[in-house]
Design an enzyme around this catalytic site. Structure first.
Site, PDB file in Angstrom:
ATOM      1  N   GLU A 234      -3.572   8.599 -15.879  1.00 41.45           N
ATOM      2  CA  GLU A 234      -4.614   9.094 -14.841  1.00 41.45           C
ATOM      3  C   GLU A 234      -3.919  10.300 -14.181  1.00 41.45           C
ATOM      4  O   GLU A 234      -4.053  11.004 -13.347  1.00 41.45           O
ATOM      5  CB  GLU A 234      -5.759   8.749 -14.867  1.00 41.45           C
TER       6      GLU A 234
ATOM      7  N   TYR B 197     -14.256  25.561   8.984  1.00 44.14           N
ATOM      8  CA  TYR B 197     -14.201  24.700   7.519  1.00 44.14           C
ATOM      9  C   TYR B 197     -13.087  25.578   6.247  1.00 44.14           C
ATOM     10  O   TYR B 197     -12.972  24.119   5.757  1.00 44.14           O
ATOM     11  CB  TYR B 197     -15.536  25.140   6.488  1.00 44.14           C
TER      12      TYR B 197
ATOM     13  N   GLU C  23     -14.639   5.750  -5.381  1.00 45.45           N
ATOM     14  CA  GLU C  23     -15.448   5.717  -4.513  1.00 45.45           C
ATOM     15  C   GLU C  23     -14.337   5.451  -3.310  1.00 45.45           C
ATOM     16  O   GLU C  23     -14.762   5.616  -2.191  1.00 45.45           O
ATOM     17  CB  GLU C  23     -16.351   4.069  -4.886  1.00 45.45           C
TER      18      GLU C  23
ATOM     19  N   LYS D 282     -15.651  14.374 -11.869  1.00 46.49           N
ATOM     20  CA  LYS D 282     -14.332  14.797 -12.579  1.00 46.49           C
ATOM     21  C   LYS D 282     -15.089  14.832 -14.012  1.00 46.49           C
ATOM     22  O   LYS D 282     -15.643  14.033 -14.364  1.00 46.49           O
ATOM     23  CB  LYS D 282     -13.281  13.751 -12.536  1.00 46.49           C
TER      24      LYS D 282
END
Length: 121
Positions: A22, A54, A74, A99
């Site tokens: 990954e 932004y 997390e 994801k």
């Protein structure tokens, strides 16, 4: 205060995950931000200097997603929250990261981690 700026479904390609493949191959991540701040001055003055830019927020989040590596969503989400709270006007932020590719046997569309963090006094 209930004023918010929301950025939804920002898409980035990053290299995060528990498994080495990954972090080597990467995948798409989708990010939502809900930022709480006082927009009253900007509403009156109509000037960028009185609000949250932004575009700057987007660029900082993009940098986190594309130029760092985390094993856990997390940890990624926490780092994004800390990054957004570094903007002085932001009092609270809710961060959602999704994801689609997970090494989990079974059928579902996404995995998502969501946190809400407030500015510490």
């Amino acid at each position: 205060m209930k004023d918010k700026i929301v950025l939804n479904n920002m898409e980035f390609y990053g290299f995060h995950g528990v498994y080495e493949y990954e972090r080597e191959l990467g995948q798409r991540f989708y990010v939502d931000l809900e930022m709480t701040l006082d927009l009253s001055t900007a509403g009156e003055t109509d000037t960028l200097e009185d609000t949250l830019d932004y575009v700057s927020v987007y660029n900082k989040v993009k940098n986190v997603l594309e130029n760092t590596k985390f094993k856990l969503l997390e940890a990624l989400v926490q780092h994004i929250a800390d990054t957004v709270l570094s903007f002085s006007l932001v009092q609270e932020v809710a961060v959602r990261v999704r994801k689609q590719v997970m090494p989990i046997p079974g059928h579902f569309n996404i995995v998502q981690v969501e946190i809400t963090r407030e500015r510490k006094s």
